[in-house]
Design an enzyme around this catalytic site. Structure first.
Site, PDB file in Angstrom:
ATOM      1  N   ARG A   1       5.775  22.301  40.528  1.00 36.39           N
ATOM      2  CA  ARG A   1       5.656  21.005  41.203  1.00 36.39           C
ATOM      3  C   ARG A   1       4.207  20.757  41.676  1.00 36.39           C
ATOM      4  NH1 ARG A   1       3.677  18.882  45.653  1.00 36.39           N
ATOM      5  NH2 ARG A   1       4.437  20.656  46.854  1.00 36.39           N
ATOM      6  N   ASP A   2       3.743  21.498  42.666  1.00 40.00           N
ATOM      7  CA  ASP A   2       2.390  21.261  43.190  1.00 40.00           C
ATOM      8  C   ASP A   2       1.356  21.535  42.096  1.00 40.00           C
ATOM      9  OD1 ASP A   2       0.325  20.770  44.987  1.00 40.00           O
ATOM     10  OD2 ASP A   2       1.142  22.026  46.557  1.00 40.00           O
TER      11      ASP A   2
ATOM     12  N   HIS B   1       2.014  26.995  53.684  1.00 36.91           N
ATOM     13  CA  HIS B   1       1.670  26.495  52.345  1.00 36.91           C
ATOM     14  C   HIS B   1       0.167  26.258  52.372  1.00 36.91           C
ATOM     15  CE1 HIS B   1       2.591  23.506  48.928  1.00 36.91           C
ATOM     16  NE2 HIS B   1       1.390  23.100  49.316  1.00 36.91           N
TER      17      HIS B   1
ATOM     18  N   CYS C   1      -2.652  17.966  45.870  1.00 38.79           N
ATOM     19  CA  CYS C   1      -1.999  16.662  46.036  1.00 38.79           C
ATOM     20  C   CYS C   1      -2.912  15.574  45.476  1.00 38.79           C
ATOM     21  CB  CYS C   1      -1.725  16.405  47.517  1.00 38.79           C
ATOM     22  SG  CYS C   1      -1.043  14.771  47.825  1.00 38.79           S
TER      23      CYS C   1
HETATM   24  P1  HMG Z   1       6.712   2.532  47.179  1.00 38.16           P
HETATM   25  O1  HMG Z   1       6.048   1.787  46.074  1.00 38.16           O
HETATM   26  O2  HMG Z   1       6.312   2.227  48.553  1.00 38.16           O
HETATM   27  O3  HMG Z   1       8.284   2.467  47.070  1.00 38.16           O
HETATM   28  O4  HMG Z   1       6.541   4.074  46.899  1.00 38.16           O
HETATM   29  P2  HMG Z   1       9.285   1.314  47.174  1.00 38.16           P
HETATM   30  O5  HMG Z   1      10.414   1.800  48.003  1.00 38.16           O
HETATM   31  O6  HMG Z   1       8.610   0.024  47.552  1.00 38.16           O
HETATM   32  O7  HMG Z   1       9.732   1.213  45.637  1.00 38.16           O
HETATM   33  C1  HMG Z   1       8.817   0.899  44.610  1.00 38.16           C
HETATM   34  C2  HMG Z   1       9.439   1.325  43.296  1.00 38.16           C
HETATM   35  O8  HMG Z   1       9.561   2.755  43.254  1.00 38.16           O
HETATM   36  C3  HMG Z   1      10.840   0.798  43.092  1.00 38.16           C
HETATM   37  O9  HMG Z   1      11.048   0.638  41.694  1.00 38.16           O
HETATM   38  C4  HMG Z   1      11.707   1.930  43.589  1.00 38.16           C
HETATM   39  O10 HMG Z   1      13.000   1.915  43.039  1.00 38.16           O
HETATM   40  C5  HMG Z   1      10.934   3.112  43.084  1.00 38.16           C
HETATM   41  P3  HMG Z   1      10.817  -0.769  40.952  1.00 38.16           P
HETATM   42  O11 HMG Z   1      11.753  -1.706  41.647  1.00 38.16           O
HETATM   43  O12 HMG Z   1       9.359  -1.132  41.159  1.00 38.16           O
HETATM   44  O13 HMG Z   1      11.163  -0.471  39.541  1.00 38.16           O
HETATM   45  N1  HMG Z   1      11.184   4.348  43.875  1.00 38.16           N
HETATM   46  C6  HMG Z   1      11.433   5.518  43.300  1.00 38.16           C
HETATM   47  N2  HMG Z   1      11.545   5.892  42.001  1.00 38.16           N
HETATM   48  C7  HMG Z   1      11.813   7.183  41.770  1.00 38.16           C
HETATM   49  N3  HMG Z   1      12.001   8.105  42.745  1.00 38.16           N
HETATM   50  C8  HMG Z   1      11.903   7.762  44.039  1.00 38.16           C
HETATM   51  C9  HMG Z   1      11.619   6.422  44.340  1.00 38.16           C
HETATM   52  N4  HMG Z   1      11.459   5.761  45.512  1.00 38.16           N
HETATM   53  C10 HMG Z   1      11.202   4.497  45.196  1.00 38.16           C
HETATM   54  N5  HMG Z   1      12.075   8.689  44.977  1.00 38.16           N
HETATM   55  C11 HMG Z   1       7.178   6.372  47.087  1.00 38.16           C
HETATM   56  C12 HMG Z   1       7.042   5.049  47.802  1.00 38.16           C
HETATM   57  C13 HMG Z   1       7.444   7.427  48.151  1.00 38.16           C
HETATM   58  C14 HMG Z   1       8.329   6.301  46.119  1.00 38.16           C
HETATM   59  C15 HMG Z   1       5.851   6.654  46.311  1.00 38.16           C
HETATM   60  O14 HMG Z   1       4.768   6.501  47.176  1.00 38.16           O
HETATM   61  C16 HMG Z   1       5.835   8.039  45.729  1.00 38.16           C
HETATM   62  O15 HMG Z   1       6.623   8.383  44.869  1.00 38.16           O
HETATM   63  N6  HMG Z   1       4.882   8.873  46.154  1.00 38.16           N
HETATM   64  C17 HMG Z   1       4.736  10.205  45.552  1.00 38.16           C
HETATM   65  C18 HMG Z   1       4.128  11.113  46.540  1.00 38.16           C
HETATM   66  C19 HMG Z   1       3.882  12.445  45.909  1.00 38.16           C
HETATM   67  O16 HMG Z   1       4.559  12.904  45.012  1.00 38.16           O
HETATM   68  N7  HMG Z   1       2.833  13.126  46.433  1.00 38.16           N
HETATM   69  C20 HMG Z   1       2.543  14.465  45.999  1.00 38.16           C
HETATM   70  C21 HMG Z   1       3.502  15.428  46.595  1.00 38.16           C
HETATM   71  S1  HMG Z   1       3.188  15.778  48.316  1.00 38.16           S
HETATM   72  C22 HMG Z   1       2.043  17.094  48.245  1.00 38.16           C
HETATM   73  O17 HMG Z   1       1.560  17.449  47.201  1.00 38.16           O
HETATM   74  C23 HMG Z   1       1.768  17.846  49.505  1.00 38.16           C
HETATM   75  C24 HMG Z   1       2.518  19.179  49.580  1.00 38.16           C
HETATM   76  O18 HMG Z   1       2.185  20.008  48.500  1.00 38.16           O
HETATM   77  C25 HMG Z   1       2.183  19.895  50.893  1.00 38.16           C
HETATM   78  C26 HMG Z   1       0.693  19.997  51.142  1.00 38.16           C
HETATM   79  O19 HMG Z   1      -0.007  20.628  50.358  1.00 38.16           O
HETATM   80  O20 HMG Z   1       0.293  19.388  52.143  1.00 38.16           O
HETATM   81  C27 HMG Z   1       4.037  18.975  49.574  1.00 38.16           C
HETATM   82 MG    MG Z   2       0.460  21.314  48.373  1.00 40.29          MG
END
Ligand code: HMG
Ligand code: MG
Length: 324
Positions: A12-13, A205, A238
């Site tokens: 994932r990450d 993490h 990220c």
């Molecule tokens: P948004 O655009 O604000 O969402 O995104 P929305 O609710 O307005 O919906 C927009 C569209 O996305 C819609 O579809 C929803 O159905 C769809 P449309 O009508 O346009 O066809 N949607 C989704 N589709 C699939 N799966 C979902 C989902 N939710 C809504 N779950 C959202 C908000 C959170 C979805 C977006 O910003 C997003 O997906 N962000 C991804 C964030 C991410 O993956 N970041 C990396 C991981 S975090 C990280 O790496 C840190 C970590 O490792 C810890 C650390 O190191 O600190 C964990």
């Molecule tokens: Mg991370």
């Protein structure tokens, strides 16, 4: 012997921000090699918007395949909201992780919500997951520094961790998103957190941007933490956090822990097999700080302490050649 529990987050990450596309078959093969190395817990994928993170668009295909092949593996998936939980549940998930950042700006950049909304959504998602009988983790991201807002106040990190605990998270994952922490900060922060929350419920993490990952892991061990995220080969980062580099490498953490009297149940030669595969897929050299030494041991006939343990000879899934 004191046990250290490692969740490998490479699928994932590690793969969420790669320029080279990893196919579902590649991801499955990577998870199989991690399991063959003795990793008991893996973050497999994320159910996020495929527009935001195209590399994770195959989550609903990948997860059931992993669970069918490796039923004994703890397979966790990241979900940012209720829609992510619904998709994960439909794909048969047993364990999910929500991602709450400790600052307003980081939440906006990562999941398009302000801090208050992100707290509410994380709480609701955890409660809904618990009602479905799922195991739950809650990331508290930018728990040391935020790339947009600077140093994150410690009392906010403790407060958010407590809120996630009260919402039912089985494990709180304190994340150094941009790899800016130092051992002194880890000592202070994990010390404060273990005053508020049982050490057994806390995980760390670390990203290894400044080469402090292993030192930070040691500080966490000294603070009583036994649950760690790490990423094989040190891949990770990220896409929405400028300056975020790869995670603390699993092989570095295993070497550190085992050489310090902890048991991990993880085979270093097995991890090298996983890194070989990841390199083939991503078409670039990978590995943490210890990789040159580990490879030398493997290549040397006298490297007896790194000999492959019995039972790790099963061949992983045959790979299709990497695209491109
Ligand atoms: P948004 O655009 O604000 O969402 O995104 P929305 O609710 O307005 O919906 C927009 C569209 O996305 C819609 O579809 C929803 O159905 C769809 P449309 O009508 O346009 O066809 N949607 C989704 N589709 C699939 N799966 C979902 C989902 N939710 C809504 N779950 C959202 C908000 C959170 C979805 C977006 O910003 C997003 O997906 N962000 C991804 C964030 C991410 O993956 N970041 C990396 C991981 S975090 C990280 O790496 C840190 C970590 O490792 C810890 C650390 O190191 O600190 C964990
Ligand atoms: Mg991370």
């Amino acid at each position: 012997m004191d046990r250290v529990h490692i969740t490998d987050v490479a699928p994932r990450d590690g793969l969420q921000n790669q320029a080279v596309h990893a196919s579902t078959a590649h991801k499955l093969a990577l998870v199989e090699r991690l399991a063959a190395a003795g990793i008991g817990s893996v973050e497999i994928t994320s159910f996020v918007s495929p527009k935001a993170v195209p590399q994770m668009a195959d989550a609903a295909d990948l997860l059931p395949q992993v669970q069918a092949r490796l039923p004994a593996l703890r397979s966790s998936v990241l979900v940012p909201n209720r829609k992510g939980l619904e998709r994960a549940h439909a794909a048969g998930a047993h364990e999910i992780a929500v991602v709450l950042s400790a600052t307003e700006t980081m939440n906006r950049k990562n999941i398009n919500m302000g801090l208050d909304e992100a707290i509410a959504v994380s709480e609701q998602t955890l409660q809904a997951a618990l009602a479905l009988g799922l195991r739950t983790r809650a990331y508290v991201a930018v728990a040391f520094d935020c790339p947009f807002e600077g140093e994150t106040p410690l009392d906010r990190v403790v407060d958010l961790s407590l809120r996630m605990t009260k919402a039912g998270a089985h494990e709180i994952v304190i994340a150094d998103t941009i790899g800016s922490a130092s051992p002194g900060m880890v000592k202070e922060r994990m010390g404060a957190l273990t005053q508020a929350i049982a050490a057994d419920k806390l995980a760390v993490h670390f990203h290894d941007t400044r080469g402090m990952g292993a030192a930070n892991a040691w500080a966490a061990l000294e603070a009583g933490i036994r649950r760690f995220d790490a990423s094989v080969g040190g891949i990770g980062g990220c896409p929405f956090a400028p300056g975020a580099a790869g995670n603390l490498a699993t092989e570095d953490l295993v070497l550190l822990a085992e050489r310090s009297g902890f048991s991990t149940g993880i085979s270093l030669p097995g991890l090298l097999d996983a890194i070989d595969l990841a390199q083939e897929v991503l078409q670039r050299p990978l590995g943490g700080r210890s990789i040159a030494w580990l490879r030398k041991q493997r290549d040397s006939a006298s490297g007896t302490h790194l000999k492959r343990p019995q039972g790790l000879h099963q061949s992983p899934t045959q790979l299709a050649p990497p695209p491109g």
